[in-house]
Design an enzyme around this catalytic site. Structure first.
Site, mmCIF file in Angstrom:
data_model
loop_
_atom_site.group_PDB
_atom_site.id
_atom_site.type_symbol
_atom_site.label_atom_id
_atom_site.label_comp_id
_atom_site.label_asym_id
_atom_site.label_seq_id
_atom_site.Cartn_x
_atom_site.Cartn_y
_atom_site.Cartn_z
ATOM 1 N N ASP A 104 0.841 -1.197 0.000
ATOM 2 C CA ASP A 104 0.000 0.000 0.000
ATOM 3 C C ASP A 104 0.880 1.252 0.000
ATOM 4 O O ASP A 104 1.655 1.461 0.934
ATOM 5 C CB ASP A 104 -0.910 0.011 1.227
ATOM 6 C CG ASP A 104 -1.697 1.302 1.331
ATOM 7 O OD1 ASP A 104 -2.388 1.652 0.360
ATOM 8 O OD2 ASP A 104 -1.601 1.966 2.378
ATOM 9 N N ASP B 39 23.420 2.780 -6.124
ATOM 10 C CA ASP B 39 23.538 1.433 -5.600
ATOM 11 C C ASP B 39 24.889 0.870 -6.023
ATOM 12 O O ASP B 39 25.570 1.408 -6.909
ATOM 13 C CB ASP B 39 22.377 0.556 -6.088
ATOM 14 C CG ASP B 39 21.984 -0.483 -5.049
ATOM 15 O OD1 ASP B 39 22.847 -0.880 -4.238
ATOM 16 O OD2 ASP B 39 20.817 -0.909 -5.053
#
Length: 641
Positions: free
Chosen positions: A216, A341
């Site tokens: 959500d 990253d």
């Protein structure tokens, strides 16, 4: 060589001093010139200190600030082995390559880790300008441990994984965890958390699901923001006692087809639409509003949506100007540090593209330059910098950055922009004034009884009770219990009588986990990640244990869900079903016995079958046919479904 010898001698002399000793009172003569310079004066505003130091730096030193290296250990350049850092290798990274930001992967007792990090600061202090080291870490407080993404051990308090916090959906609990973890990190000399993971988990097979806050976007946003507030000590940026957060992975990472992860060449794409992309972006709003010090872009190549009316360039997030300078810096107004990253500038050789049993992928062949595979390293660095990267994770050679400047691909002014951001964060965290920690205090603070008491309470509360047929729970202590996947010592401590045969029991407790497959055994990350199926099958040993128990006694099944599990095969045999997201046997047994109440609700839906999983879209939350259990399902004993 003479210069290097003198520098090493000075470093070793400093290292042999007591690491626990605080630096002299007053100012620290970081550049060893006998004068109080602006950047050394803690009473001078940070902007002035940054500019004074920047003006003293060479281009090579500025380029070194843009590298976020790894603190090596003897025998491991990526720091996964040993009991101490490799001092010689670290000295070379600091002196020759001017690196001052490092990830630590060392797992040792708290006082020892504090001493090792103090030793790194002594090496930094011996440098030409005495720029302190920023030391970062992947998550250390949770049950999940995946090489290269998270770790466990070292005495830190042990909390549920992020899905457990999502099951509770209580920002105050999230902030409390963040504050406790902050204190533990700073006690051992760690200044930066390469977390939280605000990725929206829309593909249930995705290998990184468990480190998210679920499916959500509003829940993810709310809890990621609370996480940042706890670690950084508020919503006004990181404080001098705070831990800088690097929220990740901007953006769309959770929409990986088939759940294959972007660390791997076979998982380098994510497919979304304009509408679903907006949800994945919205999940980051809370962390950005809380002024996370950093953001880490995704590895993957985002396919499908448009940015400012234009198709997204088919390159990984760390090279993508539209995602970084456009959406993040422009639309969202982010002014902090963008840290790539790890290993996006490294090559992906044959052992990375198509490893096999004879030639498996090792750390030496890890590279994620997605969309830039055919370019050279200088071009990758140049494109990343121009896209918006300030620091390159896992990189330890400034030569390509210097080459990019020399060839006109990157300006000195652009290098200065990133250098300012890196230095500002070090000043904000007080590292120039005192980067040292008290080793004895670290032993008292990290994993202290009160912190673990609070962690234990969250382990218990975050469990989700999905079924409780005929009031199977609670089970009164003193009953005879048959166990599978549970430590008998914990069961006896909880007051149960453990038996070896379910025919002699009054109840059974089986702990299991979401099924998975190892579909890519020769890939470094693929061999360690949970991929593939989510459904329990009759041939699974845990399913056979459940069937064996259920033939004799009421059976309670507790399922550790790092990904949404399909319960169809085991539900008919289970009298009660508990879902955990990182909980000790003692925590589960307390819920079984009624000494604690499972208060969690599912932070994602549970599909009915693998066919339903395959029918859904990877970019939409809880998509597909009606689920077996919807997001939000859960029973609170004495409450409502």
């Amino acid at each position: 060589m003479v210069g290097l010898g003198k520098w090493l001698a000075a470093s070793i002399a400093l290292f042999t001093l007591s690491a626990a000793a605080a630096p002299p009172s007053g100012w620290r003569d970081l550049n060893h010139n006998g004068r109080l310079d602006l950047y050394e004066d803690k009473h001078v505003p940070i902007d002035q200190r940054v500019e004074d130091l920047l003006a003293r730096m060479t281009l090579a030193e500025k380029a070194g600030l843009m590298l976020h290296g790894t603190l090596p250990t003897p025998g491991s350049s990526i720091g996964f082995a040993g009991q101490a850092y490799d001092q010689g290798a670290t000295t070379r990274l600091m002196r020759d390559r001017h690196i001052s930001s490092f990830i630590t992967r060392l797992v040792v007792p708290p006082a020892q880790l504090a001493a090792q990090n103090n030793a790194i600061q002594k090496l930094a202090e011996a440098g030409r300008l005495g720029i302190p080291a920023t030391i970062s870490t992947d998550p250390r407080h949770h049950f999940q441990a995946t090489l290269g993404a998270s770790t466990t051990g070292g005495g830190f308090s042990l909390w549920p994984d992020m899905l457990g916090f999502a099951a509770l959906n209580d920002p105050s609990v999230m902030r409390r965890f963040g504050d406790i973890a902050r204190a533990e990190y700073r006690a051992v000399g760690i200044h930066m958390a390469l977390s939280p993971q605000a990725d929206l988990a829309t593909e249930p097979r995705w290998a990184r699901f468990s480190a998210t806050f679920g499916s959500d976007p509003d829940t993810v946003s709310r809890l990621a923001g609370a996480y940042v507030e706890g670690f950084q000590q508020g919503t006004n940026g990181v404080t001098a006692q705070g831990v800088a957060t690097v929220v990740k992975h901007w953006v769309g990472y959770g929409a990986q087809p088939e759940g294959f992860d972007g660390h791997n060449v076979y998982g380098r794409h994510a497919t979304l639409t304009d509408a679903s992309f907006a949800d994945h972006i919205r999940a980051f709003d809370g962390a950005l509003a809380a002024r996370s010090a950093g953001v880490m872009p995704t590895y993957v190549i985002v396919q499908g949506p448009k940015v400012a009316g234009q198709p997204i360039e088919p390159v990984g997030g760390g090279f993508n100007t539209q995602l970084l300078s456009g959406l993040l810096r422009g639309d969202k107004g982010f002014a902090g540090l963008i840290v790539s990253d790890w290993s996006i500038t490294r090559d992906c050789p044959q052992a990375c593209v198509a490893p096999d049993a004879a030639n498996p992928q090792t750390p030496a062949s890890i590279g994620m330059p997605w969309g830039m595979e055919q370019t050279d390293k200088t071009t990758r660095f140049a494109n990343g910098i121009e896209a918006g990267i300030d620091q390159f994770g896992g990189a330890d050679d400034p030569a390509p950055i210097l080459d990019a400047v020399a060839t006109g691909q990157v300006s000195v002014q652009r290098i200065d922009e990133s250098a300012r951001r890196v230095l500002r964060l070090k000043f904000e965290q007080g590292l120039f004034d005192n980067p040292y920690v008290n080793e004895q205090a670290a032993a008292r603070i990290v994993g202290n009884p009160e912190a673990q008491r609070q962690a234990d309470a969250v382990q218990r509360a975050s469990q989700v009770l999905l079924r409780n047929d005929r009031a199977a729970l609670p089970v009164a202590p003193g009953q005879h219990i048959w166990l599978h996947g549970v430590d008998p010592v914990a069961a006896r401590a909880a007051g149960f009588v453990v038996v070896e045969d379910p025919a002699q029991a009054q109840v059974a407790l089986v702990r299991t986990a979401t099924p998975f497959e190892t579909l890519h055994p020769h890939h470094f990350f693929g061999s360690r990640q949970h991929e593939g199926r989510l459904d329990f099958r009759p041939e699974d040993k845990d399913v056979q244990a459940i069937a064996h128990a259920a033939a004799h006694v009421p059976t309670i099944v507790a399922i550790e869900m790092d990904r949404p599990a399909i319960l169809t095969a085991i539900e008919p045999m289970a009298r009660a079903v508990i879902v955990t997201f990182g909980a000790s046997d003692a925590a589960v047994l307390d819920v079984v016995a009624g000494r604690a109440t499972a208060q969690g609700r599912l932070p994602f839906s549970l599909p009915r079958s693998m066919a339903d999983v395959e029918a859904q879209r990877p970019d939409l939350s809880d998509d597909g046919p009606p689920p077996a259990y919807p997001r939000g399902a859960g029973i609170v004993v004495g409450g409502d479904q």
